[in-house]
Design an enzyme around this catalytic site. Structure first.
Site, PDB file in Angstrom:
ATOM      1  N   LYS A  21       0.757  -1.237  -0.121  1.00 44.55           N
ATOM      2  CA  LYS A  21      -0.050  -0.115   0.041  1.00 44.55           C
ATOM      3  C   LYS A  21       0.729   1.075   0.111  1.00 44.55           C
ATOM      4  O   LYS A  21       0.722   2.118  -0.573  1.00 44.55           O
ATOM      5  CB  LYS A  21      -0.840  -0.118   1.186  1.00 44.55           C
ATOM      6  CG  LYS A  21      -1.949  -1.055   1.404  1.00 44.55           C
ATOM      7  CD  LYS A  21      -2.684  -1.035   2.763  1.00 44.55           C
ATOM      8  CE  LYS A  21      -1.856  -1.146   4.000  1.00 44.55           C
ATOM      9  NZ  LYS A  21      -1.100  -2.263   4.058  1.00 44.55           N
ATOM     10  N   ARG A  47      11.618  -1.947  11.528  1.00 47.44           N
ATOM     11  CA  ARG A  47      10.525  -1.606  12.226  1.00 47.44           C
ATOM     12  C   ARG A  47      10.161  -2.495  13.672  1.00 47.44           C
ATOM     13  O   ARG A  47      10.417  -3.687  13.490  1.00 47.44           O
ATOM     14  CB  ARG A  47       9.383  -1.502  11.242  1.00 47.44           C
ATOM     15  CG  ARG A  47       8.740  -0.104  10.701  1.00 47.44           C
ATOM     16  CD  ARG A  47       7.910   0.052   9.703  1.00 47.44           C
ATOM     17  NE  ARG A  47       6.720  -0.512  10.099  1.00 47.44           N
ATOM     18  CZ  ARG A  47       5.541  -0.220   9.436  1.00 47.44           C
ATOM     19  NH1 ARG A  47       5.794   0.272   8.133  1.00 47.44           N
ATOM     20  NH2 ARG A  47       4.451  -0.821   9.434  1.00 47.44           N
ATOM     21  N   ARG A  78      -9.587   1.048   8.314  1.00 46.55           N
ATOM     22  CA  ARG A  78      -8.900  -0.477   8.746  1.00 46.55           C
ATOM     23  C   ARG A  78     -10.001  -1.281   9.531  1.00 46.55           C
ATOM     24  O   ARG A  78      -9.922  -2.349  10.009  1.00 46.55           O
ATOM     25  CB  ARG A  78      -7.874  -0.280   9.762  1.00 46.55           C
ATOM     26  CG  ARG A  78      -6.709  -0.711   9.105  1.00 46.55           C
ATOM     27  CD  ARG A  78      -5.577  -0.294  10.023  1.00 46.55           C
ATOM     28  NE  ARG A  78      -4.230  -1.099   9.876  1.00 46.55           N
ATOM     29  CZ  ARG A  78      -3.232  -0.668   9.400  1.00 46.55           C
ATOM     30  NH1 ARG A  78      -3.264   0.364   8.458  1.00 46.55           N
ATOM     31  NH2 ARG A  78      -2.106  -1.150   9.172  1.00 46.55           N
ATOM     32  N   ARG A  84      11.976  -6.564   5.453  1.00 44.72           N
ATOM     33  CA  ARG A  84      12.121  -5.111   5.328  1.00 44.72           C
ATOM     34  C   ARG A  84      12.997  -4.485   6.406  1.00 44.72           C
ATOM     35  O   ARG A  84      13.020  -4.888   7.354  1.00 44.72           O
ATOM     36  CB  ARG A  84      10.811  -4.456   5.404  1.00 44.72           C
ATOM     37  CG  ARG A  84      10.832  -3.086   5.372  1.00 44.72           C
ATOM     38  CD  ARG A  84       9.355  -2.335   5.323  1.00 44.72           C
ATOM     39  NE  ARG A  84       8.281  -2.616   6.401  1.00 44.72           N
ATOM     40  CZ  ARG A  84       7.117  -2.567   6.332  1.00 44.72           C
ATOM     41  NH1 ARG A  84       6.649  -1.929   5.349  1.00 44.72           N
ATOM     42  NH2 ARG A  84       6.218  -2.805   7.301  1.00 44.72           N
ATOM     43  N   ARG A 127      -0.395  -8.998  13.391  1.00 47.32           N
ATOM     44  CA  ARG A 127      -0.781  -7.979  12.648  1.00 47.32           C
ATOM     45  C   ARG A 127      -1.730  -8.596  11.682  1.00 47.32           C
ATOM     46  O   ARG A 127      -2.804  -8.118  11.109  1.00 47.32           O
ATOM     47  CB  ARG A 127       0.266  -7.094  11.967  1.00 47.32           C
ATOM     48  CG  ARG A 127       0.971  -6.310  12.835  1.00 47.32           C
ATOM     49  CD  ARG A 127       2.315  -5.608  12.441  1.00 47.32           C
ATOM     50  NE  ARG A 127       2.271  -4.827  11.025  1.00 47.32           N
ATOM     51  CZ  ARG A 127       3.362  -4.496  10.395  1.00 47.32           C
ATOM     52  NH1 ARG A 127       4.589  -5.382  10.677  1.00 47.32           N
ATOM     53  NH2 ARG A 127       3.260  -4.109   9.174  1.00 47.32           N
TER      54      ARG A 127
HETATM   55  P1  AP5 Z   1       4.881  -1.554   1.860  1.00 43.51           P
HETATM   56  O1  AP5 Z   1       4.438  -0.776   0.543  1.00 43.51           O
HETATM   57  O2  AP5 Z   1       5.534  -0.788   2.900  1.00 43.51           O
HETATM   58  O3  AP5 Z   1       3.631  -2.242   2.311  1.00 43.51           O
HETATM   59  P2  AP5 Z   1       2.410  -1.830   3.318  1.00 43.51           P
HETATM   60  O4  AP5 Z   1       1.145  -2.656   2.795  1.00 43.51           O
HETATM   61  O5  AP5 Z   1       2.245  -0.418   3.040  1.00 43.51           O
HETATM   62  O6  AP5 Z   1       2.757  -2.411   4.529  1.00 43.51           O
HETATM   63  P3  AP5 Z   1       2.770  -1.801   5.831  1.00 43.51           P
HETATM   64  O7  AP5 Z   1       3.725  -2.746   6.797  1.00 43.51           O
HETATM   65  O8  AP5 Z   1       3.387  -0.636   5.932  1.00 43.51           O
HETATM   66  O9  AP5 Z   1       1.554  -1.836   6.404  1.00 43.51           O
HETATM   67  P4  AP5 Z   1       0.628  -1.804   7.681  1.00 43.51           P
HETATM   68  O10 AP5 Z   1      -0.797  -1.701   7.201  1.00 43.51           O
HETATM   69  O11 AP5 Z   1       0.917  -3.127   8.555  1.00 43.51           O
HETATM   70  O12 AP5 Z   1       1.330  -0.647   8.483  1.00 43.51           O
HETATM   71  P5  AP5 Z   1       0.771   0.803   8.840  1.00 43.51           P
HETATM   72  O13 AP5 Z   1       2.242   1.379   8.526  1.00 43.51           O
HETATM   73  O14 AP5 Z   1      -0.285   1.192   8.057  1.00 43.51           O
HETATM   74  O15 AP5 Z   1       5.699  -2.751   1.426  1.00 43.51           O
HETATM   75  C1  AP5 Z   1       6.196  -3.740   2.526  1.00 43.51           C
HETATM   76  C2  AP5 Z   1       7.480  -4.438   2.053  1.00 43.51           C
HETATM   77  O16 AP5 Z   1       7.255  -4.850   0.817  1.00 43.51           O
HETATM   78  C3  AP5 Z   1       8.488  -3.183   1.672  1.00 43.51           C
HETATM   79  O17 AP5 Z   1       9.789  -3.560   1.909  1.00 43.51           O
HETATM   80  C4  AP5 Z   1       8.469  -3.127   0.123  1.00 43.51           C
HETATM   81  O18 AP5 Z   1       9.500  -2.634  -0.471  1.00 43.51           O
HETATM   82  C5  AP5 Z   1       8.179  -4.393  -0.434  1.00 43.51           C
HETATM   83  N1  AP5 Z   1       7.288  -4.402  -1.827  1.00 43.51           N
HETATM   84  C6  AP5 Z   1       6.245  -3.675  -1.820  1.00 43.51           C
HETATM   85  N2  AP5 Z   1       5.727  -3.899  -3.094  1.00 43.51           N
HETATM   86  C7  AP5 Z   1       6.490  -5.135  -3.397  1.00 43.51           C
HETATM   87  C8  AP5 Z   1       6.318  -5.875  -4.544  1.00 43.51           C
HETATM   88  N3  AP5 Z   1       5.326  -5.621  -5.530  1.00 43.51           N
HETATM   89  N4  AP5 Z   1       7.192  -6.795  -4.517  1.00 43.51           N
HETATM   90  C9  AP5 Z   1       8.086  -7.082  -3.757  1.00 43.51           C
HETATM   91  N5  AP5 Z   1       8.247  -6.502  -2.611  1.00 43.51           N
HETATM   92  C10 AP5 Z   1       7.642  -5.312  -2.494  1.00 43.51           C
HETATM   93  O19 AP5 Z   1       0.471   0.701  10.152  1.00 43.51           O
HETATM   94  C11 AP5 Z   1       1.094   0.434  11.354  1.00 43.51           C
HETATM   95  C12 AP5 Z   1       0.394   0.248  12.574  1.00 43.51           C
HETATM   96  O20 AP5 Z   1      -0.156   1.738  12.767  1.00 43.51           O
HETATM   97  C13 AP5 Z   1      -0.736  -0.495  12.687  1.00 43.51           C
HETATM   98  O21 AP5 Z   1      -0.272  -1.916  13.131  1.00 43.51           O
HETATM   99  C14 AP5 Z   1      -1.712   0.115  13.669  1.00 43.51           C
HETATM  100  O22 AP5 Z   1      -1.095  -0.267  15.191  1.00 43.51           O
HETATM  101  C15 AP5 Z   1      -1.532   1.596  13.393  1.00 43.51           C
HETATM  102  N6  AP5 Z   1      -2.279   2.118  12.551  1.00 43.51           N
HETATM  103  C16 AP5 Z   1      -2.186   2.498  11.209  1.00 43.51           C
HETATM  104  N7  AP5 Z   1      -3.491   2.879  10.495  1.00 43.51           N
HETATM  105  C17 AP5 Z   1      -4.276   2.446  11.629  1.00 43.51           C
HETATM  106  C18 AP5 Z   1      -5.605   2.844  11.373  1.00 43.51           C
HETATM  107  N8  AP5 Z   1      -6.346   3.131  10.454  1.00 43.51           N
HETATM  108  N9  AP5 Z   1      -6.328   2.300  12.544  1.00 43.51           N
HETATM  109  C19 AP5 Z   1      -5.752   1.829  13.761  1.00 43.51           C
HETATM  110  N10 AP5 Z   1      -4.579   1.807  13.897  1.00 43.51           N
HETATM  111  C20 AP5 Z   1      -3.621   2.021  12.863  1.00 43.51           C
END
Ligand code: AP5
Length: 215
Positions: free
Chosen positions: A9, A153, A84, A121, A164
């Site tokens: 994402k 992270r 979410r 990552r 997660r």
């Molecule tokens: P990346 O692009 O970072 O993937 P992502 O889907 O954004 O994954 P995240 O781990 O950042 O998402 P998340 O939803 O768990 O965490 P968030 O920060 O939102 O890619 C991941 C890896 O894969 C990278 O190394 C990238 O280079 C690689 N990659 C990407 N595309 C690829 C491809 N096509 N092929 C190969 N490799 C690839 O949330 C963190 C925390 O914050 C949550 O756990 C929660 O506690 C809190 N939080 C955030 N939002 C909310 C909400 N709305 N409500 C409640 N709590 C929330």
């Protein structure tokens, strides 16, 4: 932008935001910044995030409401990591009232690949770029883009990754059904190289935009 942790994402939201010249609004980034600067929200969110759980709907909806009211979001925005939960999605429908239709794209990736991506990552402490531990590093094991130090992270430790994913399946995956019947919903295959995902995503968004819809 819907999708499990590690679906890509953030990667895709950043590309798209650059291409469309609209802001990427990532609730994860906003919370990590709040933790870093030590605000009240950041202090409360840190332990929750480290356990891989979700911050309360009330707090997150307030954060997003405030962010969407900023002038740079007036011409459109990309949401990464929000909504979410069904409660967040319902709140977003309310916030979208009077705006252009919400386009929802689900990036689908098999679980084994999600675990692989997240456990390998690393994030650059200097420029924030993502790096895969064995391939995107220079000879000294530092960031290819700027030479900065790479760090895992806190929520990318294996036990937290599994939590997660469990919470994603329980609280967030139901959003696919919440949106699926809307004409503005599309799903793309996220288990392909990032450039291919980006092309599919752009095509999906174009298709929605040219079809025209009222929701
Ligand atoms: P990346 O692009 O970072 O993937 P992502 O889907 O954004 O994954 P995240 O781990 O950042 O998402 P998340 O939803 O768990 O965490 P968030 O920060 O939102 O890619 C991941 C890896 O894969 C990278 O190394 C990238 O280079 C690689 N990659 C990407 N595309 C690829 C491809 N096509 N092929 C190969 N490799 C690839 O949330 C963190 C925390 O914050 C949550 O756990 C929660 O506690 C809190 N939080 C955030 N939002 C909310 C909400 N709305 N409500 C409640 N709590 C929330």
């Amino acid at each position: 932008m819907l999708g499990a942790p590690g679906a890509g994402k953030g990667t895709q939201a950043e590309r798209l935001a650059r291409a469309l010249r609209i802001p990427k609004i990532s609730t994860g980034d906003i919370l990590r910044e709040a933790v870093h600067t030590g605000t009240e929200i950041g202090r409360r969110a840190k332990a929750i995030m480290d356990r891989g759980e979700l911050v309360s709907d009330e707090v997150i909806i307030g954060v997003v409401r405030e962010r969407l009211a900023k002038p740079d979001a007036a011409g459109g925005f990309i949401l990464d990591g929000f909504p979410r939960t069904v409660a967040q999605a319902a709140a977003l429908d309310g916030l979208m009232n009077g705006h252009d239709p919400l386009i929802v794209v689900d990036i689908a990736v098999p679980e084994a690949e999600l675990v692989r991506r997240l456990s390998s990552r690393r994030v650059c402490e200097n420029c924030g770029a993502n790096a895969e531990v064995d391939s995107d590093v220079d000879d000294a094991g530092r960031c290819l883009r700027c030479g900065g130090r790479l760090k895992q992270r806190d929520d990318d430790k294996e036990s937290v990754i599994l939590e997660r994913l469990k919470i994603y399946r329980r609280d967030t995956e139901p959003l696919v059904d919440y949106y699926r019947t809307r004409p503005t919903f599309r799903a793309v295959n996220g288990a392909q190289p990032a450039e291919r995902v980006a092309a599919d995503l752009a095509a999906a968004i174009d298709a929605v935009a040219t079809t025209g819809t009222n929701r």
